[in-house]
Design a protein around this motif. Sequence first.
Motif, PDB file in Angstrom:
ATOM      1  N   GLY A 187       1.889  -2.130   1.555  1.00 50.11           N
ATOM      2  CA  GLY A 187       2.010  -3.213   0.575  1.00 50.11           C
ATOM      3  C   GLY A 187       1.318  -2.900  -0.732  1.00 50.11           C
ATOM      4  O   GLY A 187       1.855  -3.177  -1.812  1.00 50.11           O
ATOM      5  N   PHE A 188       0.125  -2.323  -0.668  1.00 51.27           N
ATOM      6  CA  PHE A 188      -0.578  -1.944  -1.899  1.00 51.27           C
ATOM      7  C   PHE A 188       0.218  -0.903  -2.683  1.00 51.27           C
ATOM      8  O   PHE A 188       0.326  -0.985  -3.906  1.00 51.27           O
ATOM      9  N   ARG A 189       0.796   0.072  -1.975  1.00 52.66           N
ATOM     10  CA  ARG A 189       1.629   1.080  -2.653  1.00 52.66           C
ATOM     11  C   ARG A 189       2.821   0.414  -3.332  1.00 52.66           C
ATOM     12  O   ARG A 189       3.139   0.704  -4.487  1.00 52.66           O
ATOM     13  N   ALA A 190       3.497  -0.464  -2.606  1.00 52.53           N
ATOM     14  CA  ALA A 190       4.670  -1.149  -3.159  1.00 52.53           C
ATOM     15  C   ALA A 190       4.278  -2.008  -4.358  1.00 52.53           C
ATOM     16  O   ALA A 190       4.990  -2.029  -5.372  1.00 52.53           O
ATOM     17  N   ALA A 191       3.160  -2.708  -4.256  1.00 52.04           N
ATOM     18  CA  ALA A 191       2.698  -3.554  -5.359  1.00 52.04           C
ATOM     19  C   ALA A 191       2.455  -2.720  -6.613  1.00 52.04           C
ATOM     20  O   ALA A 191       2.847  -3.110  -7.718  1.00 52.04           O
ATOM     21  N   ALA A 192       1.838  -1.574  -6.448  1.00 54.16           N
ATOM     22  CA  ALA A 192       1.596  -0.683  -7.590  1.00 54.16           C
ATOM     23  C   ALA A 192       2.917  -0.195  -8.175  1.00 54.16           C
ATOM     24  O   ALA A 192       3.101  -0.188  -9.403  1.00 54.16           O
ATOM     25  N   GLU A 193       3.848   0.190  -7.313  1.00 52.81           N
ATOM     26  CA  GLU A 193       5.160   0.663  -7.783  1.00 52.81           C
ATOM     27  C   GLU A 193       5.930  -0.435  -8.516  1.00 52.81           C
ATOM     28  O   GLU A 193       6.704  -0.154  -9.432  1.00 52.81           O
ATOM     29  N   LEU A 194       5.725  -1.680  -8.112  1.00 59.09           N
ATOM     30  CA  LEU A 194       6.392  -2.815  -8.755  1.00 59.09           C
ATOM     31  C   LEU A 194       5.677  -3.267 -10.031  1.00 59.09           C
ATOM     32  O   LEU A 194       6.135  -4.184 -10.707  1.00 59.09           O
ATOM     33  N   GLY A 195       4.549  -2.638 -10.343  1.00 61.04           N
ATOM     34  CA  GLY A 195       3.848  -2.922 -11.586  1.00 61.04           C
ATOM     35  C   GLY A 195       2.818  -4.033 -11.534  1.00 61.04           C
ATOM     36  O   GLY A 195       2.366  -4.502 -12.579  1.00 61.04           O
ATOM     37  N   PHE A 196       2.419  -4.437 -10.335  1.00 62.17           N
ATOM     38  CA  PHE A 196       1.401  -5.476 -10.220  1.00 62.17           C
ATOM     39  C   PHE A 196       0.025  -4.877 -10.479  1.00 62.17           C
ATOM     40  O   PHE A 196      -0.259  -3.747 -10.092  1.00 62.17           O
TER      41      PHE A 196
END
Length: 99
Positions: free
Chosen positions: A75-84
């Motif tokens: 989830g942290f990886r995805a959040a970073a990739e999504l620009g959060f």
Amino acid sequence: MSAFRPCVLVPTFDNPDTIENVVARVREYVRDVVVVDDGSGERARRAIDSLAEQGLAHVVRREQNGGKGAAVKSGFRAAAELGFSHALQVDADGQHAIE
């Protein structure tokens, strides 16, 4: 300094009865939700797919259950990739007081 763009991570493994309510409650405070499906069964997958179809959550799928820690990391990886810029994790079973 980057813009503040928070999201809430909700790792889940077979929580079809609570995931929709948790996401709805979270969205009262934070618009963006990332649900991490950690290898859930069919019923839970359908509930999670419904959230994505309604535009209520970004969904990350882990095909095999790796445990909460692995789901949170995904989830942290995805959040970073999504620009959060920030992510807060809450459980999918409704045990955390969202307010």
